[in-house]
Design an enzyme around this catalytic site. Structure first.
Site, short mmCIF file in Angstrom:
data_model
loop_
_atom_site.label_atom_id
_atom_site.label_comp_id
_atom_site.label_asym_id
_atom_site.label_seq_id
_atom_site.Cartn_x
_atom_site.Cartn_y
_atom_site.Cartn_z
N ARG A 41 0.86 -1.18 0.00
CA ARG A 41 0.00 0.00 0.00
C ARG A 41 0.90 1.23 0.00
O ARG A 41 2.03 1.20 0.50
CB ARG A 41 -0.90 0.01 1.24
CG ARG A 41 -1.98 -1.02 1.20
CD ARG A 41 -2.83 -0.97 2.48
NE ARG A 41 -3.78 -2.06 2.49
CZ ARG A 41 -3.52 -3.28 2.95
NH1 ARG A 41 -2.34 -3.55 3.47
NH2 ARG A 41 -4.44 -4.22 2.91
N LYS A 71 -2.10 -0.70 7.80
CA LYS A 71 -3.55 -0.90 7.79
C LYS A 71 -3.96 -2.12 8.61
O LYS A 71 -4.90 -2.06 9.40
CB LYS A 71 -4.07 -1.02 6.37
CG LYS A 71 -5.57 -1.17 6.28
CD LYS A 71 -6.06 -1.19 4.86
CE LYS A 71 -7.57 -1.35 4.82
NZ LYS A 71 -8.06 -1.35 3.43
N HIS A 140 -3.02 3.48 -5.86
CA HIS A 140 -3.51 2.13 -5.59
C HIS A 140 -3.42 1.24 -6.83
O HIS A 140 -3.41 0.02 -6.72
CB HIS A 140 -4.93 2.18 -5.05
CG HIS A 140 -5.22 1.12 -4.06
ND1 HIS A 140 -4.50 0.96 -2.89
CD2 HIS A 140 -6.13 0.12 -4.07
CE1 HIS A 140 -4.96 -0.08 -2.23
NE2 HIS A 140 -5.94 -0.61 -2.92
N ARG A 143 -0.49 -1.29 -6.63
CA ARG A 143 -0.78 -2.51 -5.86
C ARG A 143 -1.67 -3.45 -6.66
O ARG A 143 -1.44 -4.65 -6.71
CB ARG A 143 -1.45 -2.09 -4.54
CG ARG A 143 -1.77 -3.21 -3.59
CD ARG A 143 -2.16 -2.62 -2.24
NE ARG A 143 -2.92 -3.52 -1.40
CZ ARG A 143 -2.41 -4.45 -0.61
NH1 ARG A 143 -1.09 -4.61 -0.56
NH2 ARG A 143 -3.18 -5.20 0.14
N HIS A 166 -5.89 -10.20 2.29
CA HIS A 166 -7.34 -10.05 2.21
C HIS A 166 -8.01 -11.13 3.05
O HIS A 166 -7.50 -12.24 3.17
CB HIS A 166 -7.81 -10.16 0.76
CG HIS A 166 -7.52 -8.95 -0.05
ND1 HIS A 166 -7.54 -8.96 -1.42
CD2 HIS A 166 -7.20 -7.67 0.30
CE1 HIS A 166 -7.25 -7.75 -1.89
NE2 HIS A 166 -7.04 -6.96 -0.85
N TYR A 175 -10.67 -6.83 -6.41
CA TYR A 175 -9.41 -6.09 -6.47
C TYR A 175 -8.70 -6.27 -7.81
O TYR A 175 -8.03 -5.37 -8.29
CB TYR A 175 -8.52 -6.63 -5.35
CG TYR A 175 -7.69 -5.60 -4.66
CD1 TYR A 175 -8.25 -4.69 -3.78
CD2 TYR A 175 -6.32 -5.55 -4.86
CE1 TYR A 175 -7.48 -3.76 -3.13
CE2 TYR A 175 -5.53 -4.63 -4.20
CZ TYR A 175 -6.13 -3.74 -3.34
OH TYR A 175 -5.36 -2.82 -2.69
#
Length: 192
Positions: A41, A71, A140, A143, A166, A175
């Site tokens: 990230r 995160k 993003h 990623r 995840h 994603y």
């Protein structure tokens, strides 16, 4: 606000890399190259220091980045591949001095501050626009690009899910930004 998209072609990836190199923006080139090769990230990427990737005593790059993700607070270990190391080497050789405690993606403001995530957004977005790369491309996207190309390369979605940390395969599927062209390609290839 639109959802960010991965860079779907190696041609688009090369366009952005070449944009940074032609502009002699080695910090930004390295940011982009590490971003698409580590699946980190943007917050974790910007917080990397030289000591995280390079041993000043041995003058060798680390095999892995080891960190606790901001995160998720989960520990992650990321293998540095040849592309990532070559970008870091290029940036290192461009700098006057490597100080282990300094941020790799150092801001021009202050003595040792990383660039802000809003600045990283502008860097990636401007490179995509100037390079005529279509889609919603931002931080993003780096990623997502990693996962998209891993999936296209035939790696199991469960492994990609694990890399992303995840909690479900459904999150990973969303994603990967699989679109109708990807589905069409599958139907075209499977001719029984």
């Amino acid at each position: 606000m639109s959802t960010s998209e991965p860079l779907r072609t190696t041609q688009d990836i090369e366009k952005i890399k070449n944009y940074f190199l032609k502009q002699n923006k080695l910090r930004d080139y390295t940011l982009f190259t590490l971003g698409i090769n580590t699946a980190l990230r943007i917050g974790d990427l910007l917080n990397l220091k030289w000591k995280d990737v390079y041993d000043i005593d041995t003058e060798l790059f680390s095999d892995h980045i080891i960190l606790t993700e901001q995160k998720t607070q989960k520990r992650t270990v990321i293998k540095l591949n040849d592309s990532a190391i070559m970008a870091l080497e290029r940036l290192k050789n461009h700098l006057e001095e490597i100080i282990p405690e300094y941020y790799i993606f150092k801001s021009r403001n202050g003595k040792n501050n990383p660039i802000h995530r809003s600045r990283a957004y502008v860097i990636i977005r401007d490179a995509a626009i100037t390079s005529n790369v279509k889609g919603v491309i931002c931080c993003h996207s780096m990623r997502k690009t990693f996962g998209y190309h891993a999936w296209k390369g035939g790696f199991p979605p469960a492994l990609i899910m694990e890399i992303y940390n995840h909690s479900s395969i459904n999150i990973t599927k969303k994603y990967l930004s699989i679109n109708q062209d990807d589905k069409d390609m599958l139907f075209k290839k499977i001719s029984l």
